[in-house]
Design an enzyme around this catalytic site. Structure first.
Site, PDB file in Angstrom:
ATOM      1  N   GLU A   1      -0.760  -0.822  -9.762  1.00  0.00           N
ATOM      2  CA  GLU A   1      -0.295  -0.666  -8.375  1.00  0.00           C
ATOM      3  C   GLU A   1      -1.456  -0.438  -7.407  1.00  0.00           C
ATOM      4  O   GLU A   1      -1.322   0.210  -6.383  1.00  0.00           O
ATOM      5  CB  GLU A   1       0.718   0.481  -8.244  1.00  0.00           C
ATOM      6  CG  GLU A   1       1.806   0.528  -9.290  1.00  0.00           C
ATOM      7  CD  GLU A   1       2.515  -0.804  -9.458  1.00  0.00           C
ATOM      8  OE1 GLU A   1       2.524  -1.616  -8.523  1.00  0.00           O
ATOM      9  OE2 GLU A   1       3.062  -1.035 -10.545  1.00  0.00           O
ATOM     10  N   GLY A   2      -2.608  -0.987  -7.761  1.00  0.00           N
ATOM     11  CA  GLY A   2      -3.800  -0.829  -6.930  1.00  0.00           C
ATOM     12  C   GLY A   2      -4.681   0.272  -7.478  1.00  0.00           C
ATOM     13  O   GLY A   2      -4.263   1.423  -7.584  1.00  0.00           O
TER      14      GLY A   2
END
Length: 600
Positions: free
Chosen positions: A441-442
């Protein structure tokens, strides 16, 4: 193997005594249903399910893993039965609208459920967890017909959901994605392409899986401005809402991973798969952020879960393991050595995990109030404001809590010494499972750039300034009237330093653009330590007040003050090192030539 006990008392302290959820719920349409008795009842049942059903499966899932068989995925023993109990209990739609089969409870109440499930068994919890993101995206961007067709079975839990973003060649740079969506005469699309790293992308827990997929319609603009979002079910729904024919999406393989073995991370192949546009054409990335922000907050829970589980399992060992004598004198003279809880360095590691778990919990549960307002506020302006405020906090929550969760997991292993490195006690599993949290998610670096770039600079300091004012307001109020004035002083001075360093960094960036990226990690970590200091100061203020009034459990409140003292004395000073690094020359990072990296 690890054991899990739901921290009910600590959650009650946070939501009732520090954050006043009861008053908050009264401001939400329909929030009156979430009475303190209802919240306690739901929390107790979620705790029971997590402790008795999910926690015993945690080790089993890690040992057995998922099995890929000709495109199908078989989950570990006990996972499917546990999921059916989840569906029977109506847990999936707890915080979703009643018109789609949910129970209509506030989003923040679902956070309690998610914390318990995630701490007990993160791999299992990812299956319903990914569905939440799909549900939220459909609720915000779907048509009414799409909600009726897809959101209703997702709320019941009989269907599950995923998000399909990246591809092998693009990583986080989604502008490079190549998946195509060809428009059909009936308004549907045919999708072709391959997506990787799809958590819960294939499994045997539900009768259908609803994939939320990014793809490019031919003729669309290049880069991220030409990406659209689609609903692509594993099985096409029949007219009566049941499962129809198989769609053109198959699991080509599952990844061999460091951890989270009980959850399948899939390669999904889309071959003329039928899909339906979700939201507006070419605005898919913006719509997908509804899913991504849900996932990022969910990942922040994983950081909290790692700290909590590491602390819970390292503490009993520290109390019962006897080794060497305490420097201040023998504490267990009838034993061959003193319990290692009497050694200062062991206490340091335990208190670090505890401070990060309890501080992180307060941060997350306060942020969840913005999620409530996003979905329940009466006006669009109020909903947008809440979304923006949560958006500012999201990179701090996701990155800081996963970094500190990983540190806690490492410390938990260290408490066990060599025994922490072997599988018998389960401590190494906590670390392996938590390791991915700082990446998906980054990554932490991407979250750091999002914070300073989008949430500070591009926002023209509005949210940053509002958050600073909240810290100053609390600090000055406590300084004048509070019990723990020394903590107020530290919150104020750390906030002032934060503001000053930010101004200096951005002033330098006007001449050297690399300044921001070089300092972004330290800026984010400083922001995390400062944020947690604010919540520890608030918790300490409440505990001090309760002790002074002679209310409640004296030992509980005293332990809060002792943990707060550790945080302010031993952990908050780390922010000074990050501040110093932010000030350092960009050349220290960017000065070495590419050729010199290879010279050793």
């Amino acid at each position: 193997m690890t054991q899990f006990k739901a921290p009910l008392r600590d959650i009650q302290f946070v939501i009732n005594e520090v954050l006043d959820y009861e008053s908050h719920y009264k401001t939400l349409p329909g929030g009156e249903e979430a009475t303190p008795d209802m919240v306690d009842a739901i929390s107790t049942e979620a705790a029971k399910f997590s402790e008795e059903v999910l926690s015993p499966l945690n080790h089993i899932g890690d040992q057995e893993g998922c099995q890929w068989q000709e495109g199908d995925v078989i989950t570990p023993k006990g996972f499917k039965e546990a999921y059916q109990m989840w569906v029977d209990g109506g847990w999936q739609g707890l915080s979703h609208p009643t018109e789609y089969g949910g129970q209509g409870m506030p989003m923040s109440l679902g956070l309690i459920k998610s914390e318990f499930v995630g701490t007990a068994n993160w791999a299992w919890g990812m299956y319903p967890g990914l569905s939440l993101g799909a549900m939220n995206t459909l609720y915000v961007h779907g048509t009414e017909a799409q909600k009726q067709e897809y959101l209703t079975p997702l709320c019941s839990g009989v269907w599950s959901g995923t998000m399909c973003l990246t591809e092998a060649h693009c990583g986080s740079d989604l502008g490079q994605m190549k998946s195509k969506a060809e428009r059909q005469d009936d308004g549907s699309f045919k999708l072709n392409g391959t997506k990787i790293f799809i958590s819960a992308g294939e499994h045997d827990l539900t009768e259908n899986i609803v994939h939320i997929v990014l793809a490019r319609i031919p003729g669309a603009p290049e880069g991220t401005k030409g990406i659209s979002l689609f609903i692509v079910p594993k099985f096409l729904p029949a007219e009566d809402g049941s499962v129809g024919p198989r769609n053109g999406v198959r699991c080509g393989s599952i990844e061999e991973k460091m951890g989270i073995h009980g959850n399948a991370t899939c390669v999904l192949n889309f071959d003329d798969a039928t899909g339906y546009l979700l939201g507006k054409e070419n605005e898919g990335l913006a719509a997908m952020f509804t899913f991504m922000n849900t996932a990022r907050v969910g990942t922040a829970i994983q950081g909290l879960a790692a700290s909590e589980l590491a602390y819970q399992n390292a503490l009993p060992y520290a109390l019962d393991r006897y080794s060497m004598r305490s420097l201040s004198g023998s504490k267990n003279p009838d034993k061959p050595g003193d319990a290692i809880i009497h050694h200062a360095d062991v206490r340091r590691m335990l208190l670090t995990a505890r401070a990060f778990a309890e501080g992180g919990r307060a941060m997350l549960y306060d942020a969840a109030k913005f999620a409530d307002k996003m979905t329940h506020s009466a006006t669009e302006a109020e909903r947008d404001e809440a979304e923006n405020e949560l958006g500012f906090l999201t990179p701090i929550l996701k990155a800081f809590l996963t970094e500190t969760g990983l540190e806690s997991a490492s410390n938990g292993m260290q408490v066990f010494g060599g025994h922490g490195y072997i599988k018998e006690h389960g401590m190494e599993q906590i670390y392996r499972d938590a390791r991915i949290a700082t990446m998906y998610e980054g990554t932490t670096g991407i979250q750091a750039m999002d914070l300073i770039g989008r949430k500070v600079v591009l926002d023209k300091f509005k949210l940053y300034t509002a958050f600073s004012k909240k810290l100053y307001g609390f600090g000055f109020k406590t300084l004048l009237k509070g019990k723990r004035r020394k903590y107020a002083v530290k919150v104020l001075s750390t906030t002032l330093c934060w503001n000053w360093k930010t101004i200096k960094m951005l002033a330098r960036a006007s001449k050297d653009r690399d300044t921001v990226s070089a300092a972004s990690y330290d800026f984010l970590m400083y922001s995390g330590y400062l944020s947690m200091a604010y919540y520890w100061a608030r918790m300490a203020e409440v505990a001090e007040r309760k002790l002074a009034a002679g209310e409640g459990d004296t030992a509980f409140y005293q332990s809060k003050l002792e943990t707060a003292e550790f945080y302010f004395s031993r952990l908050l000073p780390r922010a000074k090192a990050h501040a110093s690094a932010m000030d350092s020359s960009t050349d220290s990072v960017m000065g070495m030539s590419e050729e010199h990296f290879g010279i050793r």
